[in-house]
Design a protein around this motif. Sequence first.
Motif, PDB file in Angstrom:
ATOM      1  N   VAL A  68      52.112  49.134  50.630  1.00 45.34           N
ATOM      2  CA  VAL A  68      51.621  47.762  50.720  1.00 45.34           C
ATOM      3  C   VAL A  68      51.294  47.459  52.171  1.00 45.34           C
ATOM      4  CG1 VAL A  68      52.143  45.326  50.289  1.00 45.34           C
ATOM      5  CG2 VAL A  68      53.015  47.091  48.730  1.00 45.34           C
ATOM      6  N   LYS A  69      50.057  46.999  52.394  1.00 42.87           N
ATOM      7  CA  LYS A  69      49.619  46.616  53.738  1.00 42.87           C
ATOM      8  C   LYS A  69      49.944  45.155  53.999  1.00 42.87           C
ATOM      9  CE  LYS A  69      45.793  49.773  54.461  1.00 42.87           C
ATOM     10  NZ  LYS A  69      44.364  49.844  54.839  1.00 42.87           N
ATOM     11  N   SER A  70      50.187  44.851  55.274  1.00 45.89           N
ATOM     12  CA  SER A  70      50.501  43.493  55.704  1.00 45.89           C
ATOM     13  C   SER A  70      49.622  43.125  56.890  1.00 45.89           C
ATOM     14  CB  SER A  70      51.971  43.415  56.121  1.00 45.89           C
ATOM     15  OG  SER A  70      52.218  42.270  56.885  1.00 45.89           O
ATOM     16  N   LYS A  71      49.217  41.868  56.970  1.00 46.46           N
ATOM     17  CA  LYS A  71      48.417  41.420  58.106  1.00 46.46           C
ATOM     18  C   LYS A  71      49.256  41.332  59.377  1.00 46.46           C
ATOM     19  CE  LYS A  71      45.037  39.166  55.345  1.00 46.46           C
ATOM     20  NZ  LYS A  71      44.381  38.026  54.857  1.00 46.46           N
ATOM     21  N   VAL A  72      50.564  41.118  59.247  1.00 43.67           N
ATOM     22  CA  VAL A  72      51.429  40.941  60.418  1.00 43.67           C
ATOM     23  C   VAL A  72      51.759  42.281  61.066  1.00 43.67           C
ATOM     24  CG1 VAL A  72      53.661  40.097  61.237  1.00 43.67           C
ATOM     25  CG2 VAL A  72      52.374  38.789  59.541  1.00 43.67           C
ATOM     26  N   THR A  73      52.302  43.220  60.299  1.00 43.25           N
ATOM     27  CA  THR A  73      52.747  44.489  60.876  1.00 43.25           C
ATOM     28  C   THR A  73      51.779  45.636  60.607  1.00 43.25           C
ATOM     29  OG1 THR A  73      54.040  44.979  58.893  1.00 43.25           O
ATOM     30  CG2 THR A  73      55.193  43.905  60.726  1.00 43.25           C
ATOM     31  N   GLY A  74      50.733  45.392  59.852  1.00 46.24           N
ATOM     32  CA  GLY A  74      49.814  46.464  59.466  1.00 46.24           C
ATOM     33  C   GLY A  74      50.219  47.054  58.133  1.00 46.24           C
ATOM     34  N   TYR A  75      51.488  47.285  57.949  1.00 54.39           N
ATOM     35  CA  TYR A  75      52.024  47.766  56.673  1.00 54.39           C
ATOM     36  C   TYR A  75      53.310  47.014  56.379  1.00 54.39           C
ATOM     37  CZ  TYR A  75      48.684  51.556  56.490  1.00 54.39           C
ATOM     38  OH  TYR A  75      47.523  52.274  56.426  1.00 54.39           O
ATOM     39  N   LYS A  76      53.544  46.767  55.101  1.00 52.40           N
ATOM     40  CA  LYS A  76      54.729  46.014  54.675  1.00 52.40           C
ATOM     41  C   LYS A  76      55.798  46.920  54.073  1.00 52.40           C
ATOM     42  CE  LYS A  76      56.069  42.017  51.951  1.00 52.40           C
ATOM     43  NZ  LYS A  76      55.604  40.914  51.130  1.00 52.40           N
ATOM     44  N   SER A  77      55.373  47.895  53.266  1.00 51.16           N
ATOM     45  CA  SER A  77      56.369  48.758  52.624  1.00 51.16           C
ATOM     46  C   SER A  77      55.736  50.033  52.103  1.00 51.16           C
ATOM     47  CB  SER A  77      57.047  48.019  51.457  1.00 51.16           C
ATOM     48  OG  SER A  77      56.107  47.752  50.428  1.00 51.16           O
ATOM     49  N   LEU A  78      56.614  50.995  51.864  1.00 52.72           N
ATOM     50  CA  LEU A  78      56.226  52.185  51.130  1.00 52.72           C
ATOM     51  C   LEU A  78      57.335  52.475  50.133  1.00 52.72           C
ATOM     52  CD1 LEU A  78      57.717  55.101  52.314  1.00 52.72           C
ATOM     53  CD2 LEU A  78      56.476  54.271  54.289  1.00 52.72           C
TER      54      LEU A  78
ATOM     55  N   SER B  34      62.343  52.441  66.696  1.00 49.28           N
ATOM     56  CA  SER B  34      63.170  51.241  66.537  1.00 49.28           C
ATOM     57  C   SER B  34      62.463  50.146  65.745  1.00 49.28           C
ATOM     58  CB  SER B  34      63.606  50.700  67.910  1.00 49.28           C
ATOM     59  OG  SER B  34      64.354  51.670  68.588  1.00 49.28           O
ATOM     60  N   VAL B  35      61.727  50.555  64.731  1.00 51.81           N
ATOM     61  CA  VAL B  35      61.080  49.592  63.841  1.00 51.81           C
ATOM     62  C   VAL B  35      62.143  49.042  62.905  1.00 51.81           C
ATOM     63  CG1 VAL B  35      59.355  49.324  62.003  1.00 51.81           C
ATOM     64  CG2 VAL B  35      58.841  50.746  64.007  1.00 51.81           C
ATOM     65  N   ASP B  36      62.172  47.725  62.757  1.00 49.77           N
ATOM     66  CA  ASP B  36      63.151  47.063  61.887  1.00 49.77           C
ATOM     67  C   ASP B  36      62.740  47.268  60.438  1.00 49.77           C
ATOM     68  OD1 ASP B  36      65.262  45.515  61.029  1.00 49.77           O
ATOM     69  OD2 ASP B  36      64.311  43.609  61.516  1.00 49.77           O
ATOM     70  N   THR B  37      63.538  48.057  59.711  1.00 47.50           N
ATOM     71  CA  THR B  37      63.249  48.362  58.306  1.00 47.50           C
ATOM     72  C   THR B  37      64.463  48.088  57.436  1.00 47.50           C
ATOM     73  OG1 THR B  37      63.929  50.678  58.526  1.00 47.50           O
ATOM     74  CG2 THR B  37      61.592  50.192  58.882  1.00 47.50           C
ATOM     75  N   ARG B  38      64.196  47.985  56.158  1.00 45.08           N
ATOM     76  CA  ARG B  38      65.253  47.917  55.150  1.00 45.08           C
ATOM     77  C   ARG B  38      65.005  49.082  54.207  1.00 45.08           C
ATOM     78  NH1 ARG B  38      66.706  46.584  50.152  1.00 45.08           N
ATOM     79  NH2 ARG B  38      64.659  45.967  49.405  1.00 45.08           N
TER      80      ARG B  38
ATOM     81  N   VAL C 139      62.760  55.926  46.730  1.00 47.60           N
ATOM     82  CA  VAL C 139      62.872  55.518  48.129  1.00 47.60           C
ATOM     83  C   VAL C 139      62.010  54.274  48.327  1.00 47.60           C
ATOM     84  CG1 VAL C 139      62.401  56.116  50.539  1.00 47.60           C
ATOM     85  CG2 VAL C 139      63.236  57.874  48.962  1.00 47.60           C
ATOM     86  N   LEU C 140      62.607  53.254  48.920  1.00 52.79           N
ATOM     87  CA  LEU C 140      61.874  52.051  49.303  1.00 52.79           C
ATOM     88  C   LEU C 140      62.143  51.818  50.782  1.00 52.79           C
ATOM     89  CD1 LEU C 140      60.213  49.458  48.777  1.00 52.79           C
ATOM     90  CD2 LEU C 140      62.381  48.341  48.186  1.00 52.79           C
ATOM     91  N   CYS C 141      61.074  51.705  51.555  1.00 52.77           N
ATOM     92  CA  CYS C 141      61.177  51.407  52.980  1.00 52.77           C
ATOM     93  C   CYS C 141      60.346  50.157  53.233  1.00 52.77           C
ATOM     94  CB  CYS C 141      60.666  52.576  53.815  1.00 52.77           C
ATOM     95  SG  CYS C 141      60.693  52.239  55.597  1.00 52.77           S
TER      96      CYS C 141
END
Length: 112
Positions: free
Chosen positions: A7-17, A52-56, A66-68
């Motif tokens: 999923v792409k995001s306008k803020v970070t470029g990508y939101k999740s994989l 150091s990208v903030d991920t969950r 796997v969800l990132c």
Amino acid sequence: MTSVRIVKSKVTGYKSLEVFGHSGYSEEGSDIVCASISTATDLIISILEKFSVDTRLEIREDSAYVLCEICETEGNSAKKSEITNVVGGFAEYIKDVSCVYPEYLKCVITQE
């Protein structure tokens, strides 16, 4: 079949994989499609951590899931270029593998 949803995001470029399912190409231990997907997924998560990208993360080995999620924080906004390059490279690789093995890997990329 393994499915990869990016999923792409306008803020970070990508939101999740999100990666889920077993490819079914071959038996466990000799499945080259599974090995390539697993290795690429492990690598992308390691690189994001190194930057150091903030991920969950949510990982369930028993169900091959796997969800990132890339958190939309100010720090990640400053790293948008790195995130876009790294996750974009992962997306291109997965799309290439899905073109070679379409019956074993499906890749969907969406924009939010």
